[in-house]
Scaffold this active site. Structure first.
Site, short mmCIF file in Angstrom:
data_model
loop_
_atom_site.label_atom_id
_atom_site.label_comp_id
_atom_site.label_asym_id
_atom_site.label_seq_id
_atom_site.Cartn_x
_atom_site.Cartn_y
_atom_site.Cartn_z
CG ASP A 448 0.25 1.88 4.15
OD1 ASP A 448 0.29 3.16 3.76
OD2 ASP A 448 1.12 1.15 4.22
N1 GTP Z 1 -4.34 -3.33 -1.21
C1 GTP Z 1 -4.33 -2.15 -1.18
N2 GTP Z 1 -3.14 -1.28 -1.31
C2 GTP Z 1 -3.20 0.00 -1.27
C3 GTP Z 1 -4.27 0.73 -1.11
N3 GTP Z 1 -4.04 2.14 -1.16
C4 GTP Z 1 -2.53 2.10 -1.28
N4 GTP Z 1 -2.20 0.74 -1.39
C5 GTP Z 1 -0.70 0.54 -1.61
O1 GTP Z 1 -0.15 0.48 -0.27
C6 GTP Z 1 1.12 0.48 -0.57
C7 GTP Z 1 1.75 1.74 0.38
O2 GTP Z 1 3.12 1.49 0.47
P1 GTP Z 1 4.10 2.66 1.01
O3 GTP Z 1 3.22 3.19 2.34
O4 GTP Z 1 4.39 3.61 0.24
O5 GTP Z 1 5.09 1.78 1.60
P2 GTP Z 1 5.42 0.61 2.54
O6 GTP Z 1 5.43 -0.63 1.81
O7 GTP Z 1 4.17 0.43 3.62
O8 GTP Z 1 6.52 0.82 3.30
P3 GTP Z 1 6.91 1.57 4.54
O9 GTP Z 1 5.62 2.43 4.92
O10 GTP Z 1 7.89 2.52 4.57
O11 GTP Z 1 6.84 0.75 5.68
C8 GTP Z 1 1.24 1.16 -2.11
O12 GTP Z 1 1.80 -0.11 -2.61
C9 GTP Z 1 -0.01 1.21 -2.37
O13 GTP Z 1 -0.10 0.91 -3.94
C10 GTP Z 1 -5.70 -0.02 -0.95
O14 GTP Z 1 -6.77 0.73 -0.69
N5 GTP Z 1 -5.45 -1.55 -1.04
#
Ligand code: GTP
Length: 571
Positions: A448
């Site tokens: 993200d």
């Molecule tokens: N649906 C989806 N999820 C993803 C993708 N790439 C990464 N993620 C998920 O995105 C999440 C990112 O979470 P983090 O950025 O670590 O934490 P957060 O929940 O956003 O919390 P903060 O960044 O602290 O606000 C993880 O659970 C990954 O598994 C993707 O392409 N699609």
């Protein structure tokens, strides 16, 4: 390389070779056949010319013999008029000395075959000719005859005889005149020889049984030649008149032209070596071959020039393809209007190049695009940021980089599933792209995490406007199917001073983001690269919340060279 094609294996050479060969084959074919036909015609013309000359000679011989017969007949008439007996004949002959011009000798024989008078040789000789055929025939028929050639006992020379019977007043044959014509006597053949058209061959006369009457080789006279001279004689006897070109006379391929004497029954013939007989034809043939050779050479040169002109577009095409290989030609050069094969080839190349270009573009796009969101990917961003910084340095402008991620995205995934999470990322990207100018670049780094590169920035204050725009863009709830979600983002913006590196600006943006996250998320913070300080986070969080979360304490724990971001919060 096309240019490395060997000269002799080139298309141009092959076509020129083909054209020249075709001209040569056509030239030799048409020329050869025409020449062959002409040769046959010429042979016929030359042979007929010889034949007509020979016919003249034959007529001459016939009339010559007739004249001699007439001379004897006149004498016979005179003898009858004077009622001469055998004894009176000697005086009669002597009275006609002019006969010596036409005959080697004129003799008279009684019916027993005994010599009774002689124009030339008056020696007392006992000669009897009862065995001679011409004697027997004259006696039997009572008419003058022309004998076969024979050796005269009196003259001891080859002769032929002309006979004339002598009758008394009662019509009884009592003697005969025999005029011998010397076959070696020049006057007989000199005039015939004079009628010949060419000095190359020779003339001969033969009787029907092949006995030679006249021949330049006098030893053959009175013989029936065998061996090398035989074929010419045999050829002369095959028909009353005509010619043969297939005769080996004395070992030499020869033309034999022949004509039968209507009165005497002999055949007069000429034999020419073919080479001499058809010498004019050989000259025509040589000239024709030389002309055909010259014409073929000219046609070859013309063919070469023609093919060179024809294949010029191919050369140009080759050079363009090579230039394209070196990356120098625009594919539009292949889009020509020519209606020939080169035009077709050129347009086919154009279509091929277009497809290649599209494939290349697609590959490039795929290599630089994030598959899920359609935004640029990290690879593209890594290439793009340094060039954007260099561009800004040259233009004396500033660049800002926003580093942002979706707040608590993990919770969205966990609660609603990855499908919804993906849809959120797609919508998030769409809103980000709507919140920037078309000259700004949005890229998804991973998960993200996103970055935005802002170019042509004139003041740090503009970065605050950019942050606020993102906040506004995300304010409306996200509608994913039936779900209505509230999605927020935290944004760290770094404004690059001149000579800032990509690493420094990313570090600064990351630091600002970290500050926003620490301040409670859903906001933005702006840092100036190299002058980072903790300021305010702008967004929905307050400074009080920030303090409550002991952010200050955490920032103090950061390494000494890291200045605090300018954080601000607003509601
Ligand atoms: N649906 C989806 N999820 C993803 C993708 N790439 C990464 N993620 C998920 O995105 C999440 C990112 O979470 P983090 O950025 O670590 O934490 P957060 O929940 O956003 O919390 P903060 O960044 O602290 O606000 C993880 O659970 C990954 O598994 C993707 O392409 N699609």
């Amino acid at each position: 390389m096309l240019s490395a094609i060997h000269h002799f294996t080139s298309f141009k050479f092959k076509i020129s070779f083909l054209v020249t060969s075709m001209v040569l084959i056509a030239g030799l074919g048409v020329g050869g056949i025409s020449l062959l036909i002409a040769e046959v015609q010429m042979h016929r013309v030359i042979a007929s010319q010889e034949l007509s000359t020979l016919a003249g000679a034959a007529a001459f011989i016939d009339s010559d013999v007739r004249a001699r017969q007439l001379a004897l007949r006149t004498i016979a008439e005179e003898a009858r008029a004077h009622n001469l007996d055998a004894a009176g004949l000697q005086a009669l002959l002597e009275a006609h000395q002019g006969l010596a011009d036409d005959f080697a000798n004129v003799t008279a024989f009684d019916t027993h075959g005994d010599l009774v008078a002689s124009l030339r040789d008056r020696r007392e000789r006992r000669i009897n000719i009862t065995s001679r055929l011409h004697f027997q025939e004259t006696l039997a028929t009572g008419k003058g005859v022309i004998s076969l050639p024979y050796r005269s006992a009196l003259l001891e020379r080859p002769v032929f005889a002309v006979t004339q019977p002598l009758f008394d007043a009662y019509g009884r044959q009592y003697a005969m005149l025999v005029g011998a014509v010397d076959l070696l006597r020049p006057t007989f053949v000199a005039q015939i020889e004079a009628l010949r058209t060419s000095g190359k061959g020779y003339l001969f006369i033969t009787t029907q049984d092949g006995t030679i009457v006249h021949h330049p080789r006098t030893e053959l006279i009175l013989t029936q030649p065998s061996g090398d001279n035989r074929p010419a004689v045999e050829a002369a006897l095959t028909a009353p008149e005509g010619w043969r070109t297939d005769i080996l006379d004395d070992g030499t391929p020869s033309l034999v032209v022949f004509k039968r004497l209507s009165h005497v029954g002999w055949t007069v013939a000429v034999s020419y070596p073919l080479r001499a007989a058809f010498a004019p034809m050989a000259a025509v043939r040589n000239n024709t071959v030389a002309a055909a050779g010259l014409f073929t050479a000219l046609a070859g040169v013309f063919g070469w020039l023609f093919v060179k002109t024809l294949t010029q577009p191919l050369d140009q095409l080759q050079h363009k393809v090579e230039a394209m290989g070196r990356g120098k030609t625009d594919i539009d050069v292949f889009n020509v209007d020519a209606r020939d094969e080169f035009g077709l080839l050129s347009r086919a190349l154009y279509r091929l190049s277009q497809l290649r270009q599209q494939s290349e573009d697609e590959l490039k796009r795929m290599a630089s695009t994030d598959v899920l969101t359609g935004a640029h990917n990290r690879r593209m961003f890594d290439q793009f940021l340094p060039t954007a910084l260099a561009r800004a340095r040259r233009a004396g402008e500033q660049v800002a980089v926003a580093f942002l991620d979706v707040d608590r995205f993990k919770a969205i995934n966990d609660t609603h599933g990855h499908g919804v999470g993906d849809a959120v990322l797609v919508e998030f990207t769409r809103r980000l792209q709507g919140a920037v100018r078309c000259t700004d670049t949005v890229a998804r780094l991973a998960g993200d995490e996103f970055v935005i590169v802002y170019e042509q920035l004139h003041a740090v204050e503009e970065a605050h406007q950019l942050g606020a725009k993102i906040m506004t863009a995300m304010a409306a709830p996200f509608r994913i199917g039936d779900l209505v979600l509230r999605v927020t983002t935290s944004v760290g913006i770094a404004v690059a001073r001149h000579a800032s590196s990509a690493e420094a600006i990313m570090h600064s943006a990351d630091y600002a983001l970290y500050g926003v996250k620490a301040a409670g998320r859903n906001g933005y913070a702006v840092n100036v690269v190299g002058a980072e300080k903790l300021a305010s986070v702008h967004g929905h969080q307050t400074m009080a919340q920030l303090v409550n979360r002991s952010l200050a304490a955490r920032f103090r724990a950061l390494p000494s060279e890291r200045a605090s971001p300018s954080l601000a919060a607003s509601t």
